[in-house]
Design an enzyme around this catalytic site. Structure first.
Site, PDB file in Angstrom:
ATOM      1  N   PRO A  62       0.826  -1.263   0.150  1.00  0.00           N
ATOM      2  CA  PRO A  62      -0.098  -0.022   0.035  1.00  0.00           C
ATOM      3  C   PRO A  62       0.758   1.275  -0.067  1.00  0.00           C
ATOM      4  O   PRO A  62       1.916   1.193   0.653  1.00  0.00           O
ATOM      5  CB  PRO A  62      -0.661  -0.134   1.245  1.00  0.00           C
ATOM      6  CG  PRO A  62      -1.045  -1.412   1.571  1.00  0.00           C
ATOM      7  CD  PRO A  62       0.416  -2.144   0.871  1.00  0.00           C
ATOM      8  N   CYS A  63       0.382   2.344  -0.909  1.00  0.00           N
ATOM      9  CA  CYS A  63       1.495   3.460  -1.106  1.00  0.00           C
ATOM     10  C   CYS A  63       1.043   4.479   0.167  1.00  0.00           C
ATOM     11  O   CYS A  63       1.462   5.596   0.286  1.00  0.00           O
ATOM     12  CB  CYS A  63       1.241   3.957  -2.485  1.00  0.00           C
ATOM     13  SG  CYS A  63      -0.542   4.673  -2.739  1.00  0.00           S
ATOM     14  N   GLN A  64      -0.157   4.412   0.734  1.00  0.00           N
ATOM     15  CA  GLN A  64      -0.784   5.218   1.790  1.00  0.00           C
ATOM     16  C   GLN A  64       0.386   5.900   2.712  1.00  0.00           C
ATOM     17  O   GLN A  64       0.662   7.065   2.870  1.00  0.00           O
ATOM     18  CB  GLN A  64      -1.658   4.889   2.407  1.00  0.00           C
ATOM     19  CG  GLN A  64      -3.003   4.734   1.565  1.00  0.00           C
ATOM     20  CD  GLN A  64      -3.202   3.525   0.925  1.00  0.00           C
ATOM     21  OE1 GLN A  64      -2.568   2.556   0.973  1.00  0.00           O
ATOM     22  NE2 GLN A  64      -4.388   3.211   0.446  1.00  0.00           N
ATOM     23  N   PHE A  66       3.642   6.435   2.174  1.00  0.00           N
ATOM     24  CA  PHE A  66       4.406   7.142   1.573  1.00  0.00           C
ATOM     25  C   PHE A  66       3.929   8.216   0.491  1.00  0.00           C
ATOM     26  O   PHE A  66       4.824   8.815  -0.012  1.00  0.00           O
ATOM     27  CB  PHE A  66       5.353   6.117   0.695  1.00  0.00           C
ATOM     28  CG  PHE A  66       5.760   5.043   1.448  1.00  0.00           C
ATOM     29  CD1 PHE A  66       6.624   5.051   2.757  1.00  0.00           C
ATOM     30  CD2 PHE A  66       5.076   3.907   1.145  1.00  0.00           C
ATOM     31  CE1 PHE A  66       6.819   3.687   3.406  1.00  0.00           C
ATOM     32  CE2 PHE A  66       5.555   2.518   1.996  1.00  0.00           C
ATOM     33  CZ  PHE A  66       6.221   2.671   3.178  1.00  0.00           C
ATOM     34  N   SER A  67       2.679   8.238   0.496  1.00  0.00           N
ATOM     35  CA  SER A  67       2.045   9.285  -0.161  1.00  0.00           C
ATOM     36  C   SER A  67       2.049  10.633   0.118  1.00  0.00           C
ATOM     37  O   SER A  67       2.468  11.167   1.261  1.00  0.00           O
ATOM     38  CB  SER A  67       0.523   9.137  -0.492  1.00  0.00           C
ATOM     39  OG  SER A  67      -0.103   9.938  -1.098  1.00  0.00           O
TER      40      SER A  67
END
Length: 330
Positions: A62-64, A66-67
């Site tokens: 999941p990219c959240q 590092f977003s």
């Protein structure tokens, strides 16, 4: 889907979101496992591969955490921050011939990513990674993502761009042929080609917008209260309209929400539809995301389409492996 389109046989997929089961099994025709990567064991993963051929492990944490949308919050405080380490664990336990992953570019500055790369190198993998711009490979969208590929069999390298600025695919080329819609209107033939209903003032704002411009192009009476505050001055793309003759901006999970980015249709006073967003992500016009008998909820479709890895990245990885395979098997 992109790996499959590139000639890779997809044996199975793992995701915690039950909504992913239908599109995965319907379009890819492979087994879906509703499971957290934290609970997936190397033994389970081994059983998903066949006994023949080269093995590929592909993943996307999941990219959240590092977003850029987290606006200065510490990534390590997010509950999903260390999921990449579980992907690392699976690679170490199963040692597939190839490993690949995709995420937002900010990940490469995090200690968890450095640990992941070091672990692959310690296992004997040759690793290549860098930021790729999807519009430079034929996607009608400016999506910049960190892509990694690793091989146990020798040096391997990500491909170079295939499209320069003059021949990139534009929004109008990608979605210009779809039936026109009004705000709140839906296509009779395509469940996903449905525009969210807008308020009268937001319709007026879209009509007053210049493609590729900002809310500063509006008359003062149309500006929202957030635009008048100093904290809102820098968010020029919010409440924006796409430029028809350029690639789209990055498609997010909120593409159907006019106030969440530059998601206004370039020639029609509405936001883009889930089908248009999927096409801008690189999915074919007949890709199935939900069963026909189900209501296509914007929030569910937004999460699946906006979070998806554009198929073009999977195709690039597949092409890289195929070009490399003869040398590996020699």
């Amino acid at each position: 889907y992109g790996l499959q389109q590139g000639g890779i046989t997809v044996r199975a997929g793992v995701d915690l979101d039950p909504k992913c089961r239908y599109p995965f099994e319907e379009n890819i025709h492979a087994k879906f496992h509703e499971l957290s990567v934290r609970d997936l064991t190397g033994e389970q993963l081994q059983s998903m591969w066949s006994g023949q051929g080269l093995r590929l492990l592909a993943g996307c944490a999941p990219c959240q955490p590092f977003s850029s949308q987290r606006r200065g919050q510490e990534a390590s405080t997010h509950e999903a921050w260390d999921l990449l380490l579980d992907f690392q664990r699976l690679a170490q336990e199963t040692r597939p011939d190839f490993v690949t992953m995709e995420n937002v570019t900010r990940l490469q500055n995090q200690s968890v990513f450095r640990s992941f790369v070091s672990a692959l190198i310690d296992e004997g993998y040759y690793v290549d990674y860098r930021a790729l711009y999807a519009n430079e490979f034929g996607l009608p969208q400016r999506r910049r993502r960190l892509v990694l590929i690793a091989s146990l069999h020798g040096p391997i390298h990500l491909p170079t761009p295939t499209h320069d600025r003059g021949d990139q695919v534009t929004v109008s080329q990608a979605i210009g042929q779809l039936p026109p819609l009004e705000s709140g209107e839906a296509s009779h033939t395509d469940l996903l080609h449905r525009a969210r209903r807008l308020t009268d003032i937001n319709i007026a704002r879209i009509k007053a917008s210049k493609p590729g411009g900002t809310w500063r192009d509006w008359p003062e009476a149309l500006r929202a209260s957030c635009h008048r505050r100093s904290t809102g001055q820098s968010f020029g793309s919010f409440y924006g309209v796409m430029s028809p003759n350029e690639p789209a901006p990055t498609i997010t999970t909120e593409f159907y929400n006019y106030g969440s980015g530059r998601f206004g249709h370039p020639t029609q006073p509405r936001t883009i539809t889930p089908r248009e967003a999927a096409i801008l992500q690189g999915f074919p016009k007949d890709y199935r995301f939900v069963p026909r008998e189900d209501e296509a909820k914007f929030s569910v479709l937004g999460r699946m389409i906006g979070n998806a890895v554009p198929p073009i990245f999977g195709e690039l990885i597949a092409q890289t492996i195929h070009n490399y395979k003869d040398e590996v098997q020699a």
